[in-house]
Design a protein around this motif. Structure first.
Motif, PDB file in Angstrom:
ATOM      1  N   TYR A 128       0.830  -1.200   0.000  1.00  0.00           N
ATOM      2  CA  TYR A 128       0.000   0.000   0.000  1.00  0.00           C
ATOM      3  C   TYR A 128       0.867   1.254   0.000  1.00  0.00           C
ATOM      4  CZ  TYR A 128      -3.460   3.400   1.421  1.00  0.00           C
ATOM      5  OH  TYR A 128      -4.258   4.497   1.488  1.00  0.00           O
ATOM      6  N   GLU A 129       1.977   1.209   0.747  1.00  0.00           N
ATOM      7  CA  GLU A 129       2.847   2.384   0.862  1.00  0.00           C
ATOM      8  C   GLU A 129       3.464   2.758  -0.490  1.00  0.00           C
ATOM      9  OE1 GLU A 129       3.616  -0.508   2.954  1.00  0.00           O
ATOM     10  OE2 GLU A 129       1.919   0.291   4.055  1.00  0.00           O
ATOM     11  N   ASN A 130       3.685   1.730  -1.313  1.00  0.00           N
ATOM     12  CA  ASN A 130       4.350   1.987  -2.593  1.00  0.00           C
ATOM     13  C   ASN A 130       3.400   2.424  -3.699  1.00  0.00           C
ATOM     14  OD1 ASN A 130       7.132   1.648  -2.241  1.00  0.00           O
ATOM     15  ND2 ASN A 130       6.831  -0.560  -2.039  1.00  0.00           N
ATOM     16  N   ARG A 163      -6.119  -4.737  -5.871  1.00  0.00           N
ATOM     17  CA  ARG A 163      -7.070  -5.564  -5.117  1.00  0.00           C
ATOM     18  C   ARG A 163      -8.513  -5.118  -5.230  1.00  0.00           C
ATOM     19  NH1 ARG A 163      -2.550  -4.865  -1.998  1.00  0.00           N
ATOM     20  NH2 ARG A 163      -1.349  -6.764  -1.658  1.00  0.00           N
ATOM     21  N   THR A 164      -8.741  -3.858  -5.603  1.00  0.00           N
ATOM     22  CA  THR A 164     -10.111  -3.331  -5.594  1.00  0.00           C
ATOM     23  C   THR A 164     -10.379  -2.546  -6.888  1.00  0.00           C
ATOM     24  OG1 THR A 164      -9.451  -1.231  -4.602  1.00  0.00           O
ATOM     25  CG2 THR A 164      -9.988  -3.026  -3.081  1.00  0.00           C
ATOM     26  N   ASN A 173      -3.866 -10.876 -10.654  1.00  0.00           N
ATOM     27  CA  ASN A 173      -3.415 -12.264 -10.586  1.00  0.00           C
ATOM     28  C   ASN A 173      -3.907 -12.871  -9.271  1.00  0.00           C
ATOM     29  OD1 ASN A 173      -1.838 -14.637 -10.354  1.00  0.00           O
ATOM     30  ND2 ASN A 173      -0.207 -13.774 -11.603  1.00  0.00           N
ATOM     31  N   SER A 174      -3.093 -12.748  -8.201  1.00  0.00           N
ATOM     32  CA  SER A 174      -3.473 -13.351  -6.913  1.00  0.00           C
ATOM     33  C   SER A 174      -4.786 -12.787  -6.379  1.00  0.00           C
ATOM     34  CB  SER A 174      -2.372 -13.118  -5.879  1.00  0.00           C
ATOM     35  OG  SER A 174      -1.158 -13.655  -6.329  1.00  0.00           O
ATOM     36  N   SER A 175      -5.008 -11.486  -6.580  1.00  0.00           N
ATOM     37  CA  SER A 175      -6.224 -10.876  -6.039  1.00  0.00           C
ATOM     38  C   SER A 175      -7.473 -11.417  -6.734  1.00  0.00           C
ATOM     39  CB  SER A 175      -6.166  -9.354  -6.158  1.00  0.00           C
ATOM     40  OG  SER A 175      -6.021  -8.981  -7.507  1.00  0.00           O
ATOM     41  N   ASN A 210     -10.479 -13.339  -5.048  1.00  0.00           N
ATOM     42  CA  ASN A 210     -11.780 -12.678  -5.190  1.00  0.00           C
ATOM     43  C   ASN A 210     -12.124 -12.540  -6.684  1.00  0.00           C
ATOM     44  OD1 ASN A 210     -14.037 -11.008  -4.991  1.00  0.00           O
ATOM     45  ND2 ASN A 210     -12.798  -9.151  -4.706  1.00  0.00           N
ATOM     46  N   PRO A 211     -12.642 -13.635  -7.286  1.00  0.00           N
ATOM     47  CA  PRO A 211     -12.914 -13.617  -8.733  1.00  0.00           C
ATOM     48  C   PRO A 211     -13.898 -12.520  -9.148  1.00  0.00           C
ATOM     49  CG  PRO A 211     -13.018 -15.853  -7.874  1.00  0.00           C
ATOM     50  CD  PRO A 211     -12.926 -14.948  -6.673  1.00  0.00           C
TER      51      PRO A 211
END
Lengths: 198, 252
Positions: B56-58, B84-85, B103-105, B109-110
């Protein structure tokens, strides 16, 4: 002033990035007064036809664009912005467009077209002499729907799995580009310059 | 005719292009804006920026980087890593990204694919998947290829497209880093079941590997990172070789 219409849809930032180096008086705006006093109007757009035409309608910009068209201010629609210039779109329903150009916007036919959306660089082929004549090469497309415009208004096209896809359309003061000139490197820059020469 | 695309991938950490070996020993190799301009001028068809720290910081650093690149580089930009959102999509698209890769997100959460596709359009939602052979199956791995999931790659590709992904990036863990060519078996299997463009990733070591990819499959694009950064493969030489091999190619 070049008015880049800002109606909350699509990537206006990239259109601005490409236009400002060419025309330093380009401005993002949704003000009717600014739009109607502009030398040129650019209508960008990415996403769904319904959302875009509804956003224009809600902000009173459909009427403003029709007035600009009557005033013969040169208008360039880009990608979905080009599709909005047509009479009707069949993207997830039936929606009326601005009607400056004749014909419907339809989805690519399957299975003739194997990959939807068309994503990537495709070669412009001239259909009719116009102010864009002589600019040759590849431009960048990302779209699932295309205009079935009338032959007289198709200036260049590209071939996608045998479908003749209108790429640059229009006449007189109204033009559309189905591809993204702002993402089409030097070829895109030259095409934008031609529009600003109007 | 539409051209086959060549896409350099720039891994970013703290605003710099890096290359790492197994996520350790990460070395800074270049300024991303300079590198992006270099690839733009030498004929790259698109660029991918992948935030390998994805914290998040980056995020603010990444947004600034994309803005700076978009002002000078007029080809499509894809951004991935830690998205992620739909709000993450929104911020990056407004900063100049044309496509966002998840990818992972998306595994976790498809519905993210569906929400983003409905709001921004399928054309900007790229589903990236890391795939490895396990027994006689192609399995999807998450978290940078470290964690095996329950997902079958063929089924996941179909589901991702059904949810609204407009493009797939298929990265083969088996061929990644081996430099002996793309995973043609995996790519052919996925190509047969989806109708969106596919980007091949993992395994390219030389010009001939790209030529083989485009001759033997109907894949639309080839992606690679370090072989371009190290200049083992020159963009200009690659494009000329593709043209000579009768592959539809855009020359800068």
């Amino acid at each position: 002033m070049i008015a880049i219409i800002d109606y909350g849809i699509g990537n206006v930032f990239n259109v601005q990035n490409a236009v400002v180096p060419l025309m330093n008086d380009a401005k993002l705006t949704s003000s009717p007064a600014e739009i109607l006093s502009a030398s040129h109007i650019i209508l960008p757009g990415v996403g769904a036809f319904r959302d875009a035409i509804e956003a224009l309608e809600q902000q009173g910009l459909v009427e403003v664009l029709k007035q600009a068209h009557e005033k013969r201010i040169p208008i360039l629609g880009i990608c979905l912005g080009m599709q909005l210039l047509y009479e009707v779109s069949y993207e997830n329903g039936t929606y009326q467009g601005l009607g400056f150009l004749k014909g419907p916007v339809v989805r690519f036919p399957e299975p003739q077209v194997k990959r939807i959306p068309q994503i990537g660089w495709n070669t412009l082929v001239e259909n009719k002499a116009s102010l864009f004549s002589g600019v040759e090469g590849e431009v960048y497309f990302v779209h699932s729907y295309y205009a079935q415009g009338i032959e007289d208004e198709i200036l260049t096209y590209v071939d996608y799995d045998g479908v003749k896809v209108p790429a640059i359309v229009g006449s007189d003061k109204v033009y559309g580009m189905q591809f993204h000139p702002e993402k089409s490197a030097e070829v895109g820059r030259k095409l934008l310059e031609r529009f600003f020469s109007l | 005719m539409i051209k086959k695309r060549i896409i350099p991938c720039l891994d970013i950490a703290d605003g710099q292009v890096v290359k790492g070996i197994n996520f350790k020993d990460i070395k800074t190799i270049a300024d991303p804006v300079e590198m992006a301009k270099y690839y733009y001028e030498s004929g790259a068809d698109e660029l991918v920026f992948y935030d390998i720290t994805a914290s998040y910081e980056n995020r603010g650093t990444m947004v600034e980087l994309v803005k700076n690149v978009a002002k000078q580089v007029f080809i499509p930009l894809t951004v991935g890593g830690g998205v992620r959102t739909v709000e993450d999509f929104d911020v990056l698209l407004k900063s100049g990204a044309d496509k966002i890769s998840v990818n992972s997100s998306a595994i976790a959460n498809p519905e993210l694919i569906q929400e983003a596709s409905e709001r921004f359009g399928a054309q900007c939602v790229v589903l990236s998947m890391d795939v490895k052979r396990v027994g006689d199956q192609f399995k999807v791995f998450s978290k940078g290829g470290r964690i095996e999931t329950e997902l079958d790659a063929i089924e996941w590709a179909k589901r991702g497209v059904a949810l609204g992904a407009g493009e797939l990036v298929v990265n083969s863990i088996d061929t990644d880093g081996v430099k002996k060519g793309f995973d043609l078996e995996l790519l052919t299997a996925i190509s047969a079941v989806v109708n969106v463009p596919i980007v091949a990733s993992g395994g390219a070591g030389k010009i001939e590997d790209f030529v083989e990819l485009f001759h033997k499959t109907d894949i639309e694009a080839g992606l690679a990172a370090s072989i371009f950064h190290s200049k083992e493969v020159s963009m200009t030489a690659l494009k000329l070789a593709m043209k000579r091999a009768a592959i539809p190619t855009r020359l800068a």
